[in-house]
Design a protein around this motif. Structure first.
Motif, PDB file in Angstrom:
ATOM      1  N   VAL A   1      42.709  35.297  42.719  1.00 54.43           N
ATOM      2  CA  VAL A   1      42.839  35.893  41.391  1.00 54.43           C
ATOM      3  C   VAL A   1      43.382  34.872  40.407  1.00 54.43           C
ATOM      4  CG1 VAL A   1      44.016  37.668  40.019  1.00 54.43           C
ATOM      5  CG2 VAL A   1      43.065  38.246  42.261  1.00 54.43           C
ATOM      6  N   LEU A   2      44.432  34.185  40.781  1.00 59.63           N
ATOM      7  CA  LEU A   2      45.038  33.197  39.899  1.00 59.63           C
ATOM      8  C   LEU A   2      44.034  32.094  39.553  1.00 59.63           C
ATOM      9  CD1 LEU A   2      47.563  32.452  38.374  1.00 59.63           C
ATOM     10  CD2 LEU A   2      48.457  31.379  40.432  1.00 59.63           C
ATOM     11  N   SER A   3      43.321  31.606  40.531  1.00 61.48           N
ATOM     12  CA  SER A   3      42.318  30.569  40.294  1.00 61.48           C
ATOM     13  C   SER A   3      41.217  31.075  39.367  1.00 61.48           C
ATOM     14  CB  SER A   3      41.727  30.130  41.632  1.00 61.48           C
ATOM     15  OG  SER A   3      40.676  29.236  41.431  1.00 61.48           O
TER      16      SER A   3
ATOM     17  N   ASP B   1      34.340  30.659  26.608  1.00 59.85           N
ATOM     18  CA  ASP B   1      34.351  31.198  25.248  1.00 59.85           C
ATOM     19  C   ASP B   1      34.159  32.713  25.363  1.00 59.85           C
ATOM     20  OD1 ASP B   1      31.503  32.018  24.891  1.00 59.85           O
ATOM     21  OD2 ASP B   1      31.103  29.866  24.986  1.00 59.85           O
ATOM     22  N   PRO B   2      34.489  33.465  24.310  1.00 58.61           N
ATOM     23  CA  PRO B   2      34.432  34.936  24.425  1.00 58.61           C
ATOM     24  C   PRO B   2      33.064  35.491  24.844  1.00 58.61           C
ATOM     25  CG  PRO B   2      35.736  34.328  22.533  1.00 58.61           C
ATOM     26  CD  PRO B   2      35.121  33.044  23.060  1.00 58.61           C
ATOM     27  N   ASP B   3      31.981  34.915  24.351  1.00 57.72           N
ATOM     28  CA  ASP B   3      30.656  35.422  24.737  1.00 57.72           C
ATOM     29  C   ASP B   3      30.367  35.169  26.214  1.00 57.72           C
ATOM     30  OD1 ASP B   3      30.096  36.378  22.197  1.00 57.72           O
ATOM     31  OD2 ASP B   3      29.117  34.513  21.568  1.00 57.72           O
ATOM     32  N   GLU B   4      30.710  33.985  26.682  1.00 62.74           N
ATOM     33  CA  GLU B   4      30.510  33.660  28.089  1.00 62.74           C
ATOM     34  C   GLU B   4      31.379  34.556  28.968  1.00 62.74           C
ATOM     35  OE1 GLU B   4      30.711  29.734  31.009  1.00 62.74           O
ATOM     36  OE2 GLU B   4      31.647  29.651  29.047  1.00 62.74           O
ATOM     37  N   GLU B   5      32.618  34.776  28.553  1.00 64.39           N
ATOM     38  CA  GLU B   5      33.525  35.608  29.353  1.00 64.39           C
ATOM     39  C   GLU B   5      33.059  37.060  29.381  1.00 64.39           C
ATOM     40  OE1 GLU B   5      36.264  36.952  31.945  1.00 64.39           O
ATOM     41  OE2 GLU B   5      35.548  34.905  31.589  1.00 64.39           O
TER      42      GLU B   5
ATOM     43  N   ARG C   1      42.522  31.421  35.728  1.00 63.59           N
ATOM     44  CA  ARG C   1      42.671  30.091  35.114  1.00 63.59           C
ATOM     45  C   ARG C   1      41.319  29.493  34.750  1.00 63.59           C
ATOM     46  NH1 ARG C   1      47.547  27.891  38.982  1.00 63.59           N
ATOM     47  NH2 ARG C   1      49.253  28.816  37.771  1.00 63.59           N
ATOM     48  N   THR C   2      40.351  29.622  35.625  1.00 59.99           N
ATOM     49  CA  THR C   2      39.008  29.108  35.346  1.00 59.99           C
ATOM     50  C   THR C   2      38.388  29.836  34.161  1.00 59.99           C
ATOM     51  OG1 THR C   2      38.679  28.501  37.659  1.00 59.99           O
ATOM     52  CG2 THR C   2      36.687  28.810  36.320  1.00 59.99           C
ATOM     53  N   ARG C   3      38.495  31.150  34.165  1.00 60.94           N
ATOM     54  CA  ARG C   3      37.836  31.951  33.132  1.00 60.94           C
ATOM     55  C   ARG C   3      38.526  31.876  31.783  1.00 60.94           C
ATOM     56  NH1 ARG C   3      36.659  37.416  36.318  1.00 60.94           N
ATOM     57  NH2 ARG C   3      36.374  38.164  34.175  1.00 60.94           N
ATOM     58  N   LEU C   4      39.790  31.480  31.744  1.00 61.00           N
ATOM     59  CA  LEU C   4      40.466  31.282  30.457  1.00 61.00           C
ATOM     60  C   LEU C   4      39.788  30.190  29.633  1.00 61.00           C
ATOM     61  CD1 LEU C   4      44.243  31.698  31.335  1.00 61.00           C
ATOM     62  CD2 LEU C   4      42.989  32.927  29.534  1.00 61.00           C
TER      63      LEU C   4
ATOM     64  N   ALA D   1      48.032  35.925  29.377  1.00 63.98           N
ATOM     65  CA  ALA D   1      47.263  34.952  28.591  1.00 63.98           C
ATOM     66  C   ALA D   1      45.802  35.388  28.475  1.00 63.98           C
ATOM     67  CB  ALA D   1      47.359  33.566  29.236  1.00 63.98           C
ATOM     68  N   TYR D   2      45.261  35.898  29.566  1.00 66.29           N
ATOM     69  CA  TYR D   2      43.871  36.359  29.564  1.00 66.29           C
ATOM     70  C   TYR D   2      43.695  37.516  28.576  1.00 66.29           C
ATOM     71  CZ  TYR D   2      39.367  38.096  31.086  1.00 66.29           C
ATOM     72  OH  TYR D   2      38.052  38.516  31.092  1.00 66.29           O
ATOM     73  N   GLU D   3      44.580  38.510  28.674  1.00 63.17           N
ATOM     74  CA  GLU D   3      44.462  39.667  27.782  1.00 63.17           C
ATOM     75  C   GLU D   3      44.649  39.270  26.328  1.00 63.17           C
ATOM     76  OE1 GLU D   3      46.355  43.341  28.968  1.00 63.17           O
ATOM     77  OE2 GLU D   3      46.036  42.850  31.085  1.00 63.17           O
ATOM     78  N   ALA D   4      45.550  38.329  26.055  1.00 64.00           N
ATOM     79  CA  ALA D   4      45.758  37.867  24.686  1.00 64.00           C
ATOM     80  C   ALA D   4      44.506  37.139  24.174  1.00 64.00           C
ATOM     81  CB  ALA D   4      46.976  36.944  24.618  1.00 64.00           C
ATOM     82  N   ARG D   5      43.875  36.368  25.025  1.00 62.32           N
ATOM     83  CA  ARG D   5      42.693  35.592  24.608  1.00 62.32           C
ATOM     84  C   ARG D   5      41.458  36.462  24.424  1.00 62.32           C
ATOM     85  NH1 ARG D   5      39.624  31.508  23.668  1.00 62.32           N
ATOM     86  NH2 ARG D   5      38.030  30.648  25.035  1.00 62.32           N
ATOM     87  N   PHE D   6      41.225  37.391  25.354  1.00 59.84           N
ATOM     88  CA  PHE D   6      39.974  38.140  25.338  1.00 59.84           C
ATOM     89  C   PHE D   6      40.109  39.598  24.893  1.00 59.84           C
ATOM     90  CE2 PHE D   6      39.211  34.701  28.458  1.00 59.84           C
ATOM     91  CZ  PHE D   6      38.224  34.028  27.750  1.00 59.84           C
ATOM     92  N   GLY D   7      41.312  40.111  24.809  1.00 57.96           N
ATOM     93  CA  GLY D   7      41.515  41.466  24.303  1.00 57.96           C
ATOM     94  C   GLY D   7      41.213  42.580  25.287  1.00 57.96           C
ATOM     95  N   HIS D   8      41.101  42.241  26.551  1.00 56.37           N
ATOM     96  CA  HIS D   8      40.878  43.266  27.571  1.00 56.37           C
ATOM     97  C   HIS D   8      41.457  42.786  28.894  1.00 56.37           C
ATOM     98  CE1 HIS D   8      37.563  40.950  29.393  1.00 56.37           C
ATOM     99  NE2 HIS D   8      37.137  40.737  28.171  1.00 56.37           N
ATOM    100  N   VAL D   9      41.577  43.721  29.816  1.00 52.88           N
ATOM    101  CA  VAL D   9      42.123  43.447  31.133  1.00 52.88           C
ATOM    102  C   VAL D   9      41.195  42.518  31.913  1.00 52.88           C
ATOM    103  CG1 VAL D   9      41.072  45.465  32.240  1.00 52.88           C
ATOM    104  CG2 VAL D   9      43.221  44.600  33.105  1.00 52.88           C
ATOM    105  N   PHE D  10      41.773  41.716  32.769  1.00 51.40           N
ATOM    106  CA  PHE D  10      41.018  40.823  33.642  1.00 51.40           C
ATOM    107  C   PHE D  10      40.444  41.621  34.801  1.00 51.40           C
ATOM    108  CE2 PHE D  10      40.993  38.125  37.461  1.00 51.40           C
ATOM    109  CZ  PHE D  10      40.122  37.129  37.044  1.00 51.40           C
TER     110      PHE D  10
END
Length: 161
Positions: free
Chosen positions: A117-119, A128-132, A122-125, A92-101
């Motif tokens: 890691v899981l927490s 928004d893309p700029d914040e991430e 989930r928090t970082r999902l 889900a993370y890679e799909a949302r942000f386009g790069h590895v977590f």
């Protein structure tokens, strides 16, 4: 430190690329040698990390994605359900942000890594893309500093002082 400072530029850059996959970061640290001590090298590495452009960050994140390692947290002890949830969260993370977590796990006990890691994913999902991008850049900086300390310690331990 002596061995790192005295290495030819190509060898120093190659060693630094193992710490952070940004060529600009590695070139900058290589160009500013010699460093009097590990603290000076850490400060320069941190400053270079803060100066990464979006393309440099993308390069470093892409480098993290091809490293031969399992998904972050997958080696940690935990239930099959937790590992399945972790795989889904990584996807889900890679799909949302386009790069590895990426997350720095320095100081986290092995039995706490899976949950950490899981927490974190989930928090970082929710970012928004700029914040991430800012969070990922800071995590890469922390990871690079940890790797850099290991690099210098390994070279120093080989009788290079």
């Amino acid at each position: 430190m002596h061995r790192f400072n005295e290495a030819d530029a190509g060898a120093a850059e190659e060693a630094l690329l193992a710490c952070c996959g940004s060529h600009r970061w590695a070139l900058r640290l290589t160009a500013h040698r010699p460093y009097p001590d590990i603290e000076s090298l850490r400060a320069a590495a941190s400053e270079a990390s803060y100066d990464l452009r979006p393309a440099d960050l993308a390069e470093a994140l892409a480098d993290e994605s091809w490293m031969p390692q399992p998904l972050l947290g997958m080696r940690a002890p935990g239930s099959q359900a937790a590992h399945t949830a972790l795989r889904a969260a990584h996807a889900a993370y890679e799909a949302r942000f386009g790069h590895v977590f990426v997350v720095c796990l320095e100081g986290i006990a092995p039995e706490e890594m899976l949950d950490a890691v899981l927490s974190s994913i989930r928090t970082r999902l929710a970012n928004d893309p700029d914040e991430e991008r800012l969070v990922a850049a800071d995590e890469l900086r922390r990871i690079a500093l940890t790797r850099l300390e290991h690099l210098v310690a390994t070279h120093s331990g080989a009788g290079a002082r």
